[in-house]
Scaffold this motif. Structure first.
Motif, PDB file in Angstrom:
ATOM      1  N   LYS A 110      -4.683   8.205   4.017  1.00 24.03           N
ATOM      2  CA  LYS A 110      -5.980   8.330   3.896  1.00 24.03           C
ATOM      3  C   LYS A 110      -6.799   7.308   5.076  1.00 24.03           C
ATOM      4  O   LYS A 110      -7.932   7.656   5.472  1.00 24.03           O
ATOM      5  CB  LYS A 110      -6.378   7.978   2.381  1.00 24.03           C
ATOM      6  CG  LYS A 110      -5.825   9.368   1.458  1.00 24.03           C
ATOM      7  CD  LYS A 110      -6.365   9.112   0.020  1.00 24.03           C
ATOM      8  CE  LYS A 110      -5.817  10.326  -0.825  1.00 24.03           C
ATOM      9  NZ  LYS A 110      -6.344  10.114  -2.248  1.00 24.03           N
ATOM     10  N   ASP A 111      -6.314   6.256   5.047  1.00 27.58           N
ATOM     11  CA  ASP A 111      -6.905   5.085   5.787  1.00 27.58           C
ATOM     12  C   ASP A 111      -6.993   5.620   7.386  1.00 27.58           C
ATOM     13  O   ASP A 111      -7.863   5.276   7.962  1.00 27.58           O
ATOM     14  CB  ASP A 111      -6.227   3.553   5.595  1.00 27.58           C
ATOM     15  CG  ASP A 111      -6.422   3.147   4.408  1.00 27.58           C
ATOM     16  OD1 ASP A 111      -7.534   3.582   3.726  1.00 27.58           O
ATOM     17  OD2 ASP A 111      -6.046   2.096   4.001  1.00 27.58           O
TER      18      ASP A 111
ATOM     19  N   MET B 120       0.883  -1.257   0.097  1.00 30.34           N
ATOM     20  CA  MET B 120      -0.138   0.074  -0.107  1.00 30.34           C
ATOM     21  C   MET B 120       1.092   1.218   0.183  1.00 30.34           C
ATOM     22  O   MET B 120       1.925   1.181   0.712  1.00 30.34           O
ATOM     23  CB  MET B 120      -0.935   0.049   1.160  1.00 30.34           C
ATOM     24  CG  MET B 120      -1.791   1.361   1.297  1.00 30.34           C
ATOM     25  SD  MET B 120      -2.616   1.322   2.935  1.00 30.34           S
ATOM     26  CE  MET B 120      -3.738  -0.021   2.762  1.00 30.34           C
TER      27      MET B 120
ATOM     28  N   ASP C 204      -2.012   6.315   0.527  1.00 28.60           N
ATOM     29  CA  ASP C 204      -3.212   5.419   0.763  1.00 28.60           C
ATOM     30  C   ASP C 204      -3.116   5.117   2.256  1.00 28.60           C
ATOM     31  O   ASP C 204      -4.293   5.111   3.071  1.00 28.60           O
ATOM     32  CB  ASP C 204      -3.145   4.048   0.010  1.00 28.60           C
ATOM     33  CG  ASP C 204      -3.657   4.163  -1.427  1.00 28.60           C
ATOM     34  OD1 ASP C 204      -4.091   5.459  -1.805  1.00 28.60           O
ATOM     35  OD2 ASP C 204      -3.200   3.251  -2.183  1.00 28.60           O
TER      36      ASP C 204
END
Length: 348
Positions: free
Chosen positions: A8-9, A1, A5
């Protein structure tokens, strides 16, 4: 990942955890775990070295925005929880102003203090001064200056508590007479004084006696003082304490420090002289002892008994209070029973 990302998670999970928090402590823990130096955002940013140089500004901006968004979510939830806590506290501490107030209990001066103060004010109004004297007194003033020498039988009636051969707990406030007479300047007017205070005797404690009780001694010395002055003074006192219709009578008696000496009775304030249980059906109640100052007492104080004369009287505030308020046992005054004392709140 990718790092993008991951950030954002972290933002999505952080905001979700903030919204689901139910306690302020959970929010504090979330702030430390996510935004602290050892949190996942800090760790993710350590991977910036692997990001192409041209993408680093974008990742840096994203990381700052993630922190701000999570912080904003935590603060918003914090305000919500604080509002709920305040609302709950206000609800729990609500005061119903329509309820009746709880009465506040106030104390009062002891009935003996009220009685003594009432008598003091009466005599101050007649021009007397108040001199309480000494509870620890010399034998010389307590007995000898009152015409009671060594081995006089009157001493047996006042058996007392000796501290030394010459110091004792006074048996009568009359002990102040000698001190007042020898210090008074008669060029400035007559001597008019009352001496209230505690006295001590080796009496057995029963319903009418106590080893410690109060006395008020009165003394007037001037030229041409007579029994008429004594009768007028005591009649006014008894009317003040027991009622405006009271009369007094003198009965012959004996005291070493007065000559002639009298016992003073007051007409019964309960039956008006008709006869009842309180006055033992005689119409009269004994209240105090008095008389003209004995010439020896005056002479021992350096006062010429051929020029000056005096009146002296002694009363017991306990006896006055017992008679006035119908108290049957003198010990009730000293037991500090609130139920008894509350009866006399503001009676004088």
């Amino acid at each position: 990942m990718s790092l993008n990302d991951k950030l954002k998670d972290l933002r999505a999970s952080g905001i979700d955890d903030a919204k689901r928090a139910e306690r302020i402590q959970e929010l504090n823990d979330l702030r430390v775990n996510l935004l602290g130096k050892k949190g996942p955002i800090t760790k993710a940013l350590r991977g910036m070295k692997d990001v192409p140089v041209e993408e680093r500004p974008e990742i840096g901006t994203l990381a700052n925005n993630v922190k701000k968004d999570i912080q904003a979510a935590i603060e918003e939830k914090m305000e919500e929880l604080n509002r709920k806590l305040v609302a709950k506290k206000l609800e729990e501490e609500t005061i119903d102003v329509t309820l009746p107030a709880q009465p506040r209990k106030y104390g009062t001066r002891h009935i003996l203090n009220q009685t003594i103060e009432d008598i003091e004010e009466f005599f101050i109004g007649l021009g007397y001064r108040v001199d309480a004297g000494h509870e620890v007194e010399e034998d010389h003033y307590n007995f000898e200056r009152l015409n009671i020498p060594q081995n006089h039988p009157a001493r047996d009636m006042q058996d007392t508590f000796y501290l030394t051969d010459q110091l004792l707990m006074r048996t009568q406030t009359s002990a102040q007479e000698g001190r007042d007479m020898e210090s008074h300047d008669f060029s400035k007017g007559p001597l008019k004084v009352i001496s209230p205070g505690v006295v001590y005797r080796r009496d057995d404690d029963d319903a009418t006696h106590s080893h410690q009780f109060h006395q008020i001694e009165g003394l007037v010395v001037d030229k041409n003082v007579s029994m008429a002055d004594l009768k007028g003074t005591l009649e006014a006192l008894c009317r003040h304490v027991f009622g405006a219709d009271r009369e007094i009578r003198f009965r012959p008696s004996y005291f070493p420090f007065t000559e002639p000496s009298v016992e003073v009775d007051v007409s019964c304030f309960n039956c008006g002289g008709e006869g009842c249980r309180i006055c033992k059906y005689t119409g009269w109640i004994e209240v105090l002892g008095a008389g003209l100052s004995h010439p020896n007492v005056l002479e021992m104080s350096g006062i010429d008994s051929t020029v000056y004369s005096g009146i002296a009287f002694g009363l017991g505030p306990e006896r006055f209070a017992m008679l006035k308020y119908g108290v049957n046992d003198i010990r009730d005054f000293y037991l500090n029973d609130v139920r008894f004392l509350e009866q006399f709140k503001g009676v004088n």
